[in-house]
Design a protein around this motif. Structure first.
Motif, PDB file in Angstrom:
ATOM      1  N   GLY A  41      51.805  43.726  67.402  1.00  0.00           N
ATOM      2  CA  GLY A  41      52.272  43.775  66.026  1.00  0.00           C
ATOM      3  C   GLY A  41      51.550  42.783  65.144  1.00  0.00           C
ATOM      4  O   GLY A  41      51.209  41.682  65.565  1.00  0.00           O
ATOM      5  N   GLY A  42      51.309  43.201  63.911  1.00  0.00           N
ATOM      6  CA  GLY A  42      50.480  42.395  63.022  1.00  0.00           C
ATOM      7  C   GLY A  42      51.245  41.525  62.049  1.00  0.00           C
ATOM      8  O   GLY A  42      50.654  40.716  61.374  1.00  0.00           O
ATOM      9  N   ARG A  43      52.570  41.641  61.951  1.00  0.00           N
ATOM     10  CA  ARG A  43      53.343  40.931  60.913  1.00  0.00           C
ATOM     11  C   ARG A  43      52.696  41.133  59.556  1.00  0.00           C
ATOM     12  O   ARG A  43      52.451  40.187  58.823  1.00  0.00           O
ATOM     13  N   VAL A  44      52.402  42.368  59.247  1.00  0.00           N
ATOM     14  CA  VAL A  44      51.657  42.625  58.016  1.00  0.00           C
ATOM     15  C   VAL A  44      52.554  42.886  56.813  1.00  0.00           C
ATOM     16  O   VAL A  44      52.103  42.782  55.691  1.00  0.00           O
ATOM     17  N   VAL A  45      53.827  43.237  57.044  1.00  0.00           N
ATOM     18  CA  VAL A  45      54.685  43.631  55.926  1.00  0.00           C
ATOM     19  C   VAL A  45      55.707  42.541  55.612  1.00  0.00           C
ATOM     20  O   VAL A  45      56.351  42.008  56.511  1.00  0.00           O
ATOM     21  N   THR A  46      55.838  42.224  54.323  1.00  0.00           N
ATOM     22  CA  THR A  46      56.877  41.297  53.866  1.00  0.00           C
ATOM     23  C   THR A  46      57.731  42.012  52.822  1.00  0.00           C
ATOM     24  O   THR A  46      57.195  42.564  51.857  1.00  0.00           O
ATOM     25  N   PHE A  47      59.048  42.027  53.035  1.00  0.00           N
ATOM     26  CA  PHE A  47      59.957  42.640  52.064  1.00  0.00           C
ATOM     27  C   PHE A  47      60.601  41.561  51.206  1.00  0.00           C
ATOM     28  O   PHE A  47      61.048  40.541  51.728  1.00  0.00           O
ATOM     29  N   ALA A  48      60.672  41.800  49.904  1.00  0.00           N
ATOM     30  CA  ALA A  48      61.458  40.918  49.041  1.00  0.00           C
ATOM     31  C   ALA A  48      62.933  41.090  49.406  1.00  0.00           C
ATOM     32  O   ALA A  48      63.329  42.126  49.949  1.00  0.00           O
ATOM     33  N   GLU A  49      63.729  40.064  49.096  1.00  0.00           N
ATOM     34  CA  GLU A  49      65.139  40.080  49.507  1.00  0.00           C
ATOM     35  C   GLU A  49      65.922  41.248  48.929  1.00  0.00           C
ATOM     36  O   GLU A  49      66.902  41.697  49.531  1.00  0.00           O
ATOM     37  N   ASP A  50      65.502  41.733  47.744  1.00  0.00           N
ATOM     38  CA  ASP A  50      66.279  42.796  47.108  1.00  0.00           C
ATOM     39  C   ASP A  50      65.938  44.197  47.631  1.00  0.00           C
ATOM     40  O   ASP A  50      66.495  45.185  47.155  1.00  0.00           O
ATOM     41  N   VAL A  51      65.037  44.327  48.620  1.00  0.00           N
ATOM     42  CA  VAL A  51      64.715  45.644  49.175  1.00  0.00           C
ATOM     43  C   VAL A  51      65.707  45.961  50.294  1.00  0.00           C
ATOM     44  O   VAL A  51      65.741  45.263  51.309  1.00  0.00           O
ATOM     45  N   SER A  52      66.521  47.001  50.084  1.00  0.00           N
ATOM     46  CA  SER A  52      67.601  47.303  51.031  1.00  0.00           C
ATOM     47  C   SER A  52      67.039  47.730  52.377  1.00  0.00           C
ATOM     48  O   SER A  52      65.913  48.201  52.485  1.00  0.00           O
ATOM     49  N   ASP A  53      67.859  47.594  53.412  1.00  0.00           N
ATOM     50  CA  ASP A  53      67.474  48.004  54.754  1.00  0.00           C
ATOM     51  C   ASP A  53      67.173  49.510  54.797  1.00  0.00           C
ATOM     52  O   ASP A  53      66.268  49.953  55.491  1.00  0.00           O
ATOM     53  N   THR A  54      67.945  50.281  54.012  1.00  0.00           N
ATOM     54  CA  THR A  54      67.712  51.727  53.979  1.00  0.00           C
ATOM     55  C   THR A  54      66.322  52.030  53.429  1.00  0.00           C
ATOM     56  O   THR A  54      65.582  52.860  53.984  1.00  0.00           O
ATOM     57  N   TRP A  55      65.941  51.365  52.354  1.00  0.00           N
ATOM     58  CA  TRP A  55      64.602  51.583  51.803  1.00  0.00           C
ATOM     59  C   TRP A  55      63.520  51.161  52.801  1.00  0.00           C
ATOM     60  O   TRP A  55      62.489  51.832  52.936  1.00  0.00           O
ATOM     61  N   GLN A  56      63.768  50.068  53.497  1.00  0.00           N
ATOM     62  CA  GLN A  56      62.783  49.627  54.501  1.00  0.00           C
ATOM     63  C   GLN A  56      62.570  50.731  55.542  1.00  0.00           C
ATOM     64  O   GLN A  56      61.437  51.062  55.876  1.00  0.00           O
ATOM     65  N   SER A  57      63.676  51.319  56.023  1.00  0.00           N
ATOM     66  CA  SER A  57      63.567  52.403  57.010  1.00  0.00           C
ATOM     67  C   SER A  57      62.749  53.565  56.453  1.00  0.00           C
ATOM     68  O   SER A  57      61.922  54.149  57.154  1.00  0.00           O
ATOM     69  N   LEU A  58      62.979  53.913  55.195  1.00  0.00           N
ATOM     70  CA  LEU A  58      62.275  55.052  54.600  1.00  0.00           C
ATOM     71  C   LEU A  58      60.768  54.789  54.480  1.00  0.00           C
ATOM     72  O   LEU A  58      59.958  55.711  54.582  1.00  0.00           O
ATOM     73  N   LEU A  59      60.400  53.551  54.282  1.00  0.00           N
ATOM     74  CA  LEU A  59      58.976  53.231  54.169  1.00  0.00           C
ATOM     75  C   LEU A  59      58.280  53.265  55.531  1.00  0.00           C
ATOM     76  O   LEU A  59      57.063  53.315  55.609  1.00  0.00           O
ATOM     77  N   PHE A  60      59.064  53.221  56.620  1.00  0.00           N
ATOM     78  CA  PHE A  60      58.516  53.356  57.974  1.00  0.00           C
ATOM     79  C   PHE A  60      58.657  54.785  58.506  1.00  0.00           C
ATOM     80  O   PHE A  60      58.215  55.083  59.611  1.00  0.00           O
ATOM     81  N   ASP A  61      59.332  55.655  57.752  1.00  0.00           N
ATOM     82  CA  ASP A  61      59.641  57.017  58.213  1.00  0.00           C
ATOM     83  C   ASP A  61      58.356  57.811  58.453  1.00  0.00           C
ATOM     84  O   ASP A  61      57.532  57.953  57.550  1.00  0.00           O
ATOM     85  N   PRO A  62      58.158  58.344  59.684  1.00  0.00           N
ATOM     86  CA  PRO A  62      56.960  59.154  59.935  1.00  0.00           C
ATOM     87  C   PRO A  62      57.010  60.443  59.120  1.00  0.00           C
ATOM     88  O   PRO A  62      58.044  61.093  59.052  1.00  0.00           O
ATOM     89  N   GLN A  63      55.896  60.800  58.505  1.00  0.00           N
ATOM     90  CA  GLN A  63      55.836  62.012  57.698  1.00  0.00           C
ATOM     91  C   GLN A  63      55.036  63.084  58.439  1.00  0.00           C
ATOM     92  O   GLN A  63      54.055  62.776  59.092  1.00  0.00           O
ATOM     93  N   THR A  64      55.477  64.320  58.307  1.00  0.00           N
ATOM     94  CA  THR A  64      54.708  65.462  58.770  1.00  0.00           C
ATOM     95  C   THR A  64      54.081  66.093  57.542  1.00  0.00           C
ATOM     96  O   THR A  64      54.796  66.383  56.585  1.00  0.00           O
ATOM     97  N   SER A  65      52.751  66.281  57.579  1.00  0.00           N
ATOM     98  CA  SER A  65      52.060  66.864  56.428  1.00  0.00           C
ATOM     99  C   SER A  65      52.420  66.117  55.136  1.00  0.00           C
ATOM    100  O   SER A  65      52.763  66.715  54.131  1.00  0.00           O
ATOM    101  N   GLY A  66      52.342  64.781  55.199  1.00  0.00           N
ATOM    102  CA  GLY A  66      52.637  63.953  54.026  1.00  0.00           C
ATOM    103  C   GLY A  66      51.516  64.000  53.002  1.00  0.00           C
ATOM    104  O   GLY A  66      50.501  64.680  53.194  1.00  0.00           O
ATOM    105  N   GLY A  67      51.712  63.258  51.933  1.00  0.00           N
ATOM    106  CA  GLY A  67      50.744  63.283  50.832  1.00  0.00           C
ATOM    107  C   GLY A  67      49.570  62.347  51.046  1.00  0.00           C
ATOM    108  O   GLY A  67      49.432  61.713  52.088  1.00  0.00           O
ATOM    109  N   LEU A  68      48.708  62.286  50.030  1.00  0.00           N
ATOM    110  CA  LEU A  68      47.600  61.336  50.034  1.00  0.00           C
ATOM    111  C   LEU A  68      48.065  60.048  49.356  1.00  0.00           C
ATOM    112  O   LEU A  68      48.864  60.082  48.418  1.00  0.00           O
ATOM    113  N   LEU A  69      47.543  58.920  49.855  1.00  0.00           N
ATOM    114  CA  LEU A  69      47.705  57.629  49.188  1.00  0.00           C
ATOM    115  C   LEU A  69      46.309  57.219  48.746  1.00  0.00           C
ATOM    116  O   LEU A  69      45.393  57.178  49.569  1.00  0.00           O
TER     117      LEU A  69
END
Ligand code: CO
Ligand code: CO
Length: 344
Positions: free
Chosen positions: A270-298
């Motif tokens: 693990g790289g310890r690459v992500v830092t969340f501000a205190e106001d980012v809810s646990d639910t939002w954190q989970s969604l940002l890790f959610d694997p996507q199938t046929s997701g979009g471009l970044l």
């Protein structure tokens, strides 16, 4: 496979890819092989078990997903071969519907299915090996994001959460939430790649969002760029209807936990690459890790063109396209990701 396990396996693999003169990519989920100064082949493959119940829709989603890496690099699809594993007792009409879904999606992409290989397996799996073409001078790279760039995401997140809800029979395939998820999985990244690749000055770096989730794929971009960190603003990130509510009830696919453990440094690699501000809810954190199938471009794009590109993407049918963050100069180490509730 989770990102940590995959890294362990690939670490000791000897392929000779580092010094091969024609191979323009490293070990990646797609390869670019140069033929002459103006033409390169882009080759990729992907396959997985059903994510929806309807066999035709599954085939079409698997095909859109498999072709995504061609678009993530700025290429176009030429042809594809089926890769399938099917239980011996599965109804032949079901198998035919899966293949038809895949074939129709490849035709929509301007390509054609040219054959394939099927084995028997208790759990069905389907996907494609895809061959495309690309101009070697106009490849979208994962590295190349520059401080001041804005980050554009072309599809909403939450596909992993919603397909998990379907699997656990918490939602049906004809519910509005699943319909939105399916429409997004079926959408090719073809138009998005065309808009972003129209002019080579428009885009500094890009990738597609698939199994490692938004933050996993974003961290690859940030780490392959020089001297940058990425900032994401949760209140700008498009989310499928119903995804937040389900994620809050812990309806999460297994991959979300593996991605989280890897990016927060809870695994050996693990790289310890992500830092969340205190106001980012646990639910939002989970969604940002959610694997996507046929997701979009970044995509990382110069700030001056970002708003215009979002409008063009939406006009081309990528209705959820949005500016979701920005690239800043790295404070210490390159490749870090900071997530806050909004742009401060
Ligand atoms: Co891929
Ligand atoms: Co990819």
């Amino acid at each position: 496979m989770g990102p940590g396990d995959l890294m362990q396996v690939l670490h000791h693999l000897k392929t000779g890819h580092e010094d091969h003169p024609a191979l323009l990519t490293g070990l990646d989920d797609a390869a670019i092989y140069q033929i002459n100064p103006h033409q390169a082949i882009v080759q990729t493959l992907d396959f997985f078990p059903p994510v929806v119940d309807d066999p035709y829709t599954f085939g079409a989603i698997a095909a859109a997903n498999a072709m995504s890496d061609v678009y993530a690099m700025g290429g176009r699809v030429l042809f594809a071969l089926n890769i399938a594993a099917m239980p011996p007792d599965l109804d032949k009409e079901v198998i035919a519907a899966i293949f038809q879904g895949g074939a129709d999606k490849v035709r929509e992409a301007g390509g054609v299915i040219a054959g394939g290989h099927t084995v028997t397996d208790p759990e069905p799996k389907y996907g494609l090996s895809v061959t495309g073409m690309i101009d070697p001078n106009r490849i979208f790279r994962k590295g190349g994001a520059q401080p001041g760039d804005l980050l554009i995401l072309t599809k909403p997140l939450g596909v992993g959460v919603l397909t998990t809800a379907l699997k656990r029979q918490l939602r049906t395939e004809d519910s509005p939430a699943l319909k939105a998820a399916i429409a997004n999985m079926l959408r090719l990244n073809l138009e998005a790649a065309r808009v972003l690749g129209r002019d080579s000055t428009l885009i500094h770096a890009a990738t597609d969002i698939t199994g490692f989730g938004l933050l996993g794929h974003a961290s690859e971009m940030a780490q392959q760029s020089e001297g940058v960190a990425f900032e994401f603003w949760v209140d700008r990130i498009p989310l499928l209807p119903g995804a937040f509510e389900l994620a809050a009830q812990d309806v999460l696919p297994g991959g979300a936990g593996r991605n989280r453990a890897f990016l927060l440094g809870e695994t050996a690699n693990g790289g310890r690459v992500v830092t969340f501000a205190e106001d980012v809810s646990d639910t939002w954190q989970s969604l940002l890790f959610d694997p996507q199938t046929s997701g979009g471009l970044l995509a990382a794009v110069p700030a001056a063109v970002a708003l215009g590109l979002v409008a063009e993407l939406q006009a081309a049918g990528d209705l959820w396209a949005a500016i979701v963050g920005r690239v800043v100069a790295a404070q210490r180490q390159t490749g870090m990701i900071y997530v806050s509730e909004d742009a401060k």
